[in-house]
Design an enzyme around this catalytic site. Structure first.
Site, PDB file in Angstrom:
ATOM      1  CG  ASP A  95      18.904 -36.072   9.403  1.00 38.31           C
ATOM      2  OD1 ASP A  95      18.486 -36.860   8.533  1.00 38.31           O
ATOM      3  OD2 ASP A  95      20.049 -35.573   9.371  1.00 38.31           O
ATOM      4  CD  GLU A 145      21.373 -37.274   3.735  1.00 36.08           C
ATOM      5  OE1 GLU A 145      21.942 -37.341   2.634  1.00 36.08           O
ATOM      6  OE2 GLU A 145      21.040 -36.172   4.239  1.00 36.08           O
TER       7      GLU A 145
HETATM    8 ZN   LIG Z   1      18.303 -35.104   2.054  1.00 36.71          ZN
END
Ligand SMILES: [Zn+2]
Length: 407
Positions: free
Chosen positions: A80, A174
């Site tokens: 992401d 994340e």
């Molecule tokens: Zn990163």
């Protein structure tokens, strides 16, 4: 496929995560890249490469003959991109850097100025991948993904390089702090791992913040201001006094390196109630506990002044420094240093002034320091990565997993 080509392909996928979503993954579009990666890992020859329903991608490269007993090593990156800047319609451009200011967007004048971004001076004469000034680039962390895929592809094509079993994991979310939540540590089966999610070449991290958040709620008493004498307890003013009792120099804007801070990130209210949201950061547990205690002490002092129950403090632990989990496995750091040095890179160890998925995984039983990707200026339109850094990190990863044979 070359690592640069691979990277340019991955950034064409919009994989921005969303902190307001409760879905897993937080945005369905991350799974589009996830599915493509699972397919690519399969084509390269990894075993059981697949994406699970939450968007996590896993695959395993078997050990070369004779290395079956070497503990399985994991390589992890996230798919992401940050919600802080758009990751849609990324239009990367490769420029040969000659020391000038790079105009990213002629219309708005958004530029990469070496006076503002000093590390650019390291890359004179090199090719840089930059944005068009309208989106982030996505080197964080598609550079990590591309480097890992290219490294395992290299190993699959060169069976003469001895290595143990390698587990590859790509995570969603994340950037919204949930990348490790759905990670299947047991199924991954690695004894140790590295995240490839850091900044410029040389960066090596195995320390991060100890972190908690504190919510301060002030209960005031509101009376018509015309007849409030000795009666009104203005929650906003009490909240203001609370902030004023914190050490003014211990904020993110005044600290660096190993220094911790109190950060006021949200304040709202009226005369009746007010709320302050702090994040507290330090590099030791004791340091963090002292900061938590400071919030409680200020609350107690204000309660003495305004009456019991006026100020409430709720502390929630967020994450912890991975150092204690890495220290029993310091060979991970020695190996990383040696791999970088063998590739002509000077390792630069620095504490992460934040958290990482690797820190969370370390506390879940998978010791996991963090390696550089080679990129810079993450989370915004100034993000860039040198082409040679992508190539170097593929080399570093191959070195890192190579088993020394002394024959
Ligand atoms: Zn990163």
């Amino acid at each position: 496929m070359q690592v640069t080509e691979r990277f340019l392909h991955y950034v064409s996928y919009d994989t921005q995560s969303d902190e307001d979503s409760t879905d897993s993954p937080s945005t369905a579009k991350q799974k589009v890249l996830g599915a493509a990666l699972a397919e690519e890992l399969t084509a390269i020859g990894l075993q059981n490469a697949h994406m699970d329903e939450k968007g996590y991608v896993y695959g395993w490269l078997p050990a070369t003959p004779g290395c079956e007993g070497v503990p399985c090593m994991g390589l992890i990156a996230h798919m992401d991109t940050s919600p802080s800047a758009s990751g849609a319609n990324v239009k990367p451009r490769i420029v040969r850097y000659e020391g000038e200011t790079i105009v990213l967007d002629p219309e708005t004048g958004v530029s990469l100025d070496p006076k503002e971004f000093e590390s650019l001076s390291r890359y004179i004469g090199k090719d840089l991948i930059v944005t068009d000034g309208k989106t982030l680039l996505g080197a964080d962390d598609k550079a990590g993904v591309a480097e890992i895929v290219s490294a395992v592809e290299h190993l699959a094509l060169h069976p003469e390089i001895p290595h143990g079993r390698i587990a590859v994991g790509f995570t969603p979310d994340e950037e919204v702090g949930r990348g490790s939540d759905g990670f299947d540590v047991e199924g991954f089966g690695a004894a140790v791992a590295y995240t490839v999610d850091g900044g410029e070449l040389g960066e090596l991290n195995y320390e991060n913040f100890d972190a908690s958040k504190g919510v301060v709620t002030v209960h005031g008493v509101n009376i018509h201001p015309g007849s409030a004498k000795n009666k009104m307890k203005n929650a906003l003013l009490i909240a203001h006094s609370f902030v004023g009792q914190l050490p003014a120099e211990e904020t993110p804007a005044h600290t660096e390196g190993y220094e911790g801070f109190y950060h006021l990130g949200y304040a709202a209210g009226d005369e009746t109630t007010a709320e302050l949201h702090f994040i507290l950061r330090d590099f030791t547990r004791e340091g963090l506990e002292q900061r938590e205690e400071t919030l409680r002490t200020i609350a107690a002092r204000l309660n003495d002044q305004w009456g019991e129950g006026t100020v409430e403090v709720t502390i929630t632990e967020q994450y912890a420094n991975m150092r204690e989990k890495i220290e029993p496995h310091m060979y991970l750091i020695l190996k990383a240093r040696a791999a970088m040095e063998a590739c002509g890179i000077t390792p630069e160890e620095s504490p992460i002034r934040g958290g990482t998925d690797g820190a969370r995984l370390s506390f879940r039983g998978l010791p996991c320091p963090n390696l550089c990707t080679g990129g810079a200026n993450f989370h915004g339109v100034h993000e860039y990565i040198p082409v040679f850094a992508l190539e170097k990190m593929v080399e570093v990863l191959v070195r890192l997993v190579t088993v020394e044979t002394h024959e």
